[in-house]
Motif scaffolding. Structure first.
Motif, PDB file in Angstrom:
ATOM      1  N   ALA A  38      22.895  76.833  34.878  1.00  0.00           N
ATOM      2  CA  ALA A  38      22.056  77.992  34.565  1.00  0.00           C
ATOM      3  C   ALA A  38      22.608  78.743  33.352  1.00  0.00           C
ATOM      4  O   ALA A  38      21.850  79.179  32.475  1.00  0.00           O
ATOM      5  CB  ALA A  38      21.972  78.915  35.782  1.00  0.00           C
ATOM      6  N   ASP A  39      23.930  78.901  33.287  1.00  0.00           N
ATOM      7  CA  ASP A  39      24.547  79.571  32.139  1.00  0.00           C
ATOM      8  C   ASP A  39      24.242  78.824  30.845  1.00  0.00           C
ATOM      9  O   ASP A  39      23.893  79.434  29.821  1.00  0.00           O
ATOM     10  CB  ASP A  39      26.063  79.661  32.332  1.00  0.00           C
ATOM     11  CG  ASP A  39      26.469  80.646  33.419  1.00  0.00           C
ATOM     12  OD1 ASP A  39      25.561  81.289  33.994  1.00  0.00           O
ATOM     13  OD2 ASP A  39      27.664  80.770  33.695  1.00  0.00           O
ATOM     14  N   GLU A  40      24.387  77.513  30.890  1.00  0.00           N
ATOM     15  CA  GLU A  40      24.127  76.696  29.693  1.00  0.00           C
ATOM     16  C   GLU A  40      22.677  76.804  29.258  1.00  0.00           C
ATOM     17  O   GLU A  40      22.367  76.927  28.066  1.00  0.00           O
ATOM     18  CB  GLU A  40      24.483  75.237  29.982  1.00  0.00           C
ATOM     19  CG  GLU A  40      24.214  74.279  28.836  1.00  0.00           C
ATOM     20  CD  GLU A  40      24.285  72.834  29.285  1.00  0.00           C
ATOM     21  OE1 GLU A  40      23.288  72.347  29.874  1.00  0.00           O
ATOM     22  OE2 GLU A  40      25.328  72.200  29.071  1.00  0.00           O
ATOM     23  N   HIS A  41      21.766  76.774  30.225  1.00  0.00           N
ATOM     24  CA  HIS A  41      20.337  76.786  29.898  1.00  0.00           C
ATOM     25  C   HIS A  41      19.925  78.096  29.227  1.00  0.00           C
ATOM     26  O   HIS A  41      19.116  78.095  28.293  1.00  0.00           O
ATOM     27  CB  HIS A  41      19.526  76.575  31.171  1.00  0.00           C
ATOM     28  CG  HIS A  41      18.044  76.522  30.947  1.00  0.00           C
ATOM     29  ND1 HIS A  41      17.424  75.443  30.340  1.00  0.00           N
ATOM     30  CD2 HIS A  41      17.059  77.410  31.237  1.00  0.00           C
ATOM     31  CE1 HIS A  41      16.122  75.680  30.273  1.00  0.00           C
ATOM     32  NE2 HIS A  41      15.877  76.859  30.812  1.00  0.00           N
ATOM     33  N   PHE A  42      20.482  79.214  29.695  1.00  0.00           N
ATOM     34  CA  PHE A  42      20.089  80.513  29.160  1.00  0.00           C
ATOM     35  C   PHE A  42      21.079  81.068  28.135  1.00  0.00           C
ATOM     36  O   PHE A  42      20.938  82.202  27.691  1.00  0.00           O
ATOM     37  CB  PHE A  42      19.906  81.517  30.306  1.00  0.00           C
ATOM     38  CG  PHE A  42      18.710  81.235  31.169  1.00  0.00           C
ATOM     39  CD1 PHE A  42      17.426  81.520  30.718  1.00  0.00           C
ATOM     40  CD2 PHE A  42      18.859  80.661  32.424  1.00  0.00           C
ATOM     41  CE1 PHE A  42      16.317  81.252  31.514  1.00  0.00           C
ATOM     42  CE2 PHE A  42      17.758  80.384  33.226  1.00  0.00           C
ATOM     43  CZ  PHE A  42      16.485  80.682  32.769  1.00  0.00           C
ATOM     44  N   GLY A  43      22.088  80.276  27.788  1.00  0.00           N
ATOM     45  CA  GLY A  43      22.989  80.670  26.727  1.00  0.00           C
ATOM     46  C   GLY A  43      23.904  81.829  27.060  1.00  0.00           C
ATOM     47  O   GLY A  43      24.184  82.676  26.199  1.00  0.00           O
ATOM     48  N   VAL A  44      24.408  81.893  28.301  1.00  0.00           N
ATOM     49  CA  VAL A  44      25.332  82.950  28.707  1.00  0.00           C
ATOM     50  C   VAL A  44      26.580  82.302  29.297  1.00  0.00           C
ATOM     51  O   VAL A  44      26.652  81.086  29.463  1.00  0.00           O
ATOM     52  CB  VAL A  44      24.686  83.913  29.734  1.00  0.00           C
ATOM     53  CG1 VAL A  44      23.473  84.602  29.138  1.00  0.00           C
ATOM     54  CG2 VAL A  44      24.293  83.151  31.009  1.00  0.00           C
ATOM     55  N   ASP A  45      27.578  83.119  29.628  1.00  0.00           N
ATOM     56  CA  ASP A  45      28.757  82.643  30.336  1.00  0.00           C
ATOM     57  C   ASP A  45      29.188  83.712  31.330  1.00  0.00           C
ATOM     58  O   ASP A  45      28.509  84.729  31.487  1.00  0.00           O
ATOM     59  CB  ASP A  45      29.890  82.274  29.376  1.00  0.00           C
ATOM     60  CG  ASP A  45      30.309  83.430  28.478  1.00  0.00           C
ATOM     61  OD1 ASP A  45      30.284  84.592  28.941  1.00  0.00           O
ATOM     62  OD2 ASP A  45      30.651  83.183  27.307  1.00  0.00           O
ATOM     63  N   GLU A  46      30.329  83.477  31.978  1.00  0.00           N
ATOM     64  CA  GLU A  46      30.757  84.413  33.026  1.00  0.00           C
ATOM     65  C   GLU A  46      31.080  85.800  32.492  1.00  0.00           C
ATOM     66  O   GLU A  46      31.085  86.779  33.246  1.00  0.00           O
ATOM     67  CB  GLU A  46      31.975  83.866  33.759  1.00  0.00           C
ATOM     68  CG  GLU A  46      33.233  83.746  32.920  1.00  0.00           C
ATOM     69  CD  GLU A  46      34.438  83.323  33.743  1.00  0.00           C
ATOM     70  OE1 GLU A  46      35.152  84.221  34.228  1.00  0.00           O
ATOM     71  OE2 GLU A  46      34.653  82.118  33.899  1.00  0.00           O
ATOM     72  N   GLY A 248      11.876  78.833  30.699  1.00  0.00           N
ATOM     73  CA  GLY A 248      12.802  79.534  31.573  1.00  0.00           C
ATOM     74  C   GLY A 248      13.193  78.785  32.819  1.00  0.00           C
ATOM     75  O   GLY A 248      13.712  77.671  32.753  1.00  0.00           O
ATOM     76  N   TRP A 249      12.944  79.400  33.963  1.00  0.00           N
ATOM     77  CA  TRP A 249      13.425  78.869  35.231  1.00  0.00           C
ATOM     78  C   TRP A 249      12.786  77.528  35.569  1.00  0.00           C
ATOM     79  O   TRP A 249      13.455  76.648  36.134  1.00  0.00           O
ATOM     80  CB  TRP A 249      13.159  79.875  36.351  1.00  0.00           C
ATOM     81  CG  TRP A 249      13.839  81.181  36.114  1.00  0.00           C
ATOM     82  CD1 TRP A 249      13.277  82.336  35.647  1.00  0.00           C
ATOM     83  CD2 TRP A 249      15.222  81.478  36.300  1.00  0.00           C
ATOM     84  NE1 TRP A 249      14.212  83.325  35.535  1.00  0.00           N
ATOM     85  CE2 TRP A 249      15.419  82.835  35.929  1.00  0.00           C
ATOM     86  CE3 TRP A 249      16.319  80.731  36.753  1.00  0.00           C
ATOM     87  CZ2 TRP A 249      16.666  83.452  36.001  1.00  0.00           C
ATOM     88  CZ3 TRP A 249      17.555  81.347  36.830  1.00  0.00           C
ATOM     89  CH2 TRP A 249      17.721  82.684  36.449  1.00  0.00           C
ATOM     90  N   TYR A 250      11.521  77.350  35.215  1.00  0.00           N
ATOM     91  CA  TYR A 250      10.870  76.065  35.495  1.00  0.00           C
ATOM     92  C   TYR A 250      11.549  74.949  34.711  1.00  0.00           C
ATOM     93  O   TYR A 250      11.822  73.873  35.252  1.00  0.00           O
ATOM     94  CB  TYR A 250       9.385  76.142  35.145  1.00  0.00           C
ATOM     95  CG  TYR A 250       8.674  74.811  35.274  1.00  0.00           C
ATOM     96  CD1 TYR A 250       8.312  74.318  36.528  1.00  0.00           C
ATOM     97  CD2 TYR A 250       8.383  74.048  34.145  1.00  0.00           C
ATOM     98  CE1 TYR A 250       7.684  73.097  36.654  1.00  0.00           C
ATOM     99  CE2 TYR A 250       7.758  72.822  34.257  1.00  0.00           C
ATOM    100  CZ  TYR A 250       7.401  72.345  35.512  1.00  0.00           C
ATOM    101  OH  TYR A 250       6.787  71.131  35.633  1.00  0.00           O
ATOM    102  N   ALA A 251      11.820  75.206  33.433  1.00  0.00           N
ATOM    103  CA  ALA A 251      12.472  74.195  32.602  1.00  0.00           C
ATOM    104  C   ALA A 251      13.856  73.852  33.137  1.00  0.00           C
ATOM    105  O   ALA A 251      14.303  72.699  33.059  1.00  0.00           O
ATOM    106  CB  ALA A 251      12.563  74.688  31.160  1.00  0.00           C
ATOM    107  N   LEU A 252      14.560  74.846  33.691  1.00  0.00           N
ATOM    108  CA  LEU A 252      15.864  74.579  34.287  1.00  0.00           C
ATOM    109  C   LEU A 252      15.727  73.740  35.544  1.00  0.00           C
ATOM    110  O   LEU A 252      16.472  72.765  35.751  1.00  0.00           O
ATOM    111  CB  LEU A 252      16.548  75.910  34.623  1.00  0.00           C
ATOM    112  CG  LEU A 252      17.823  75.844  35.466  1.00  0.00           C
ATOM    113  CD1 LEU A 252      18.947  75.136  34.709  1.00  0.00           C
ATOM    114  CD2 LEU A 252      18.276  77.246  35.878  1.00  0.00           C
TER     115      LEU A 252
END
Length: 349
Positions: A38-46, A248-252
């Motif tokens: 999920a982090d990778e898909h939306f370009g975030v990290d912890e 978004g979430w569907y693509a993930l």
């Protein structure tokens, strides 16, 4: 039934509950991998993910997992559905309401702490459940339970780095507050709801067929998680700011590496584990069952030593195998000791 047949039945029950712990332990690295996807898909990290994103992602994963488990249960255990009555339905709803909050908190916490650490912290439910049960029954907790609660706090402090071993004795770490992660807080909050769930299962299980309230528990968990996701996800800043995340979430979710992990979680740590637990736990004493459940953090740590490396190849994410550290061994040992103290049998009058 002969004594030998009873012994075989007891051995089967113990073996089944050991398998339950093995399956529950496997869920920790799998959920950690889902968080990384999920982090990778939306370009975030912890460090950059918002609290709203963590809550939405956790609710989405939990909702999908238990919705699939509910469907599988209705197909594989159709005979159980015919035994469900209104009391079973209501009991499952009550248990599911506690369980879903604990799951969302635990999954969110796994995004910032190792799987083995989450497993040991989650095992605190064994310590705090008798405390919560005595308060629920308006009785004073036994002294040994209070001692176990105190010992568990020491284990948590060592496991999370608040205390470090120096010159042969524990000392507060210079950067102790920096060692404490948001995931530690979320996981400890999850433990309170898991303890409430255990108390509810014990209360209803003594009065009803426990397997018969499993489907409504699964259904309630899935429904509430997806409803919470539907409410929070439109305002998640991480998703709104990332237009490149396609749909978004569907693509993930439609990524094979993502939904295959969800399927594995739905089948083994959910459907199979809970069915085995409900089927075989009545064949052992509550104390024996609770002691067996202390195996869960050991299983989680074992899985975390080799599964992440496999998942990193399969899912193409950066997820290294965990290693045994002094803090993990000492803190984990103290937490298991606290669990055993909490399960110490009361003296009979």
């Amino acid at each position: 039934m002969s004594e030998s047949a009873q012994l075989v039945s007891h051995r089967r029950a113990v073996l089944a509950l050991v398998v339950v712990n093995v399956l529950w332990g496997s869920s920790f690295p799998f959920i950690k991998a889902l968080n990384l996807l999920a982090d990778e898909h939306f370009g975030v990290d912890e460090h950059t993910a918002s609290g709203a994103f963590r809550a939405a992602a956790s609710a989405w994963m939990t909702g999908l997992r238990f919705a699939l488990a509910f469907v599988m249960f209705t197909v594989c255990c159709s005979g159980v559905l015919r035994r469900v009555r209104w009391p079973h339905f209501l009991a499952g709803i009550a248990i599911g309401c506690l369980f879903v909050v604990g799951m969302i908190l635990q999954v969110s916490g796994l995004s910032t702490i190792p799987a083995s650490r989450s497993g040991f912290l989650t095992s605190l439910a064994v310590v705090w459940t008798p405390v919560l049960a005595t308060l629920f029954e308006r009785q004073r907790p036994r002294r040994i339970v209070l001692v176990a609660a105190g010992v568990s706090l020491l284990g948590v402090a060592i496991l999370t780095g608040l205390l470090q071993w120096s010159d042969g004795m524990p000392r507060f770490a210079p950067d102790g507050l920096g060692q404490w992660k948001t995931g530690d807080t979320l996981t400890l909050l999850a433990v309170l709801f898991f303890s409430g769930q255990i108390v509810a299962v014990d209360w209803y299980g003594k009065r009803l067929d426990s397997l018969a309230f499993t489907p409504s528990m699964f259904g309630t968990t899935a429904l509430l998680a997806l409803l919470f996701f539907a409410v929070i996800q439109p305002s998640v800043p991480d998703v709104l700011a990332n237009e490149s995340a396609s749909s978004g979430w569907y693509a993930l979710t439609v990524q094979p590496r993502f939904y295959l992990l969800i399927v594995l979680l739905a089948i083994f740590p959910s459907l199979v584990a809970f069915s085995l637990m409900n089927r075989f736990q009545p064949s052992v004493s509550p104390t024996q069952a609770s002691v067996l459940y202390t195996l869960e953090p050991l299983m989680a740590s074992t899985w975390a030593m080799f599964v992440p490396g496999l998942l990193s190849v399969w899912c193409a994410v950066e997820y290294a195998n965990e290693t045994l550290t002094f803090e993990l061994v000492l803190g984990g040992t103290i937490l298991i000791l606290a669990n055993l103290l909490a399960l110490w049998p009361a003296k009979k009058a």
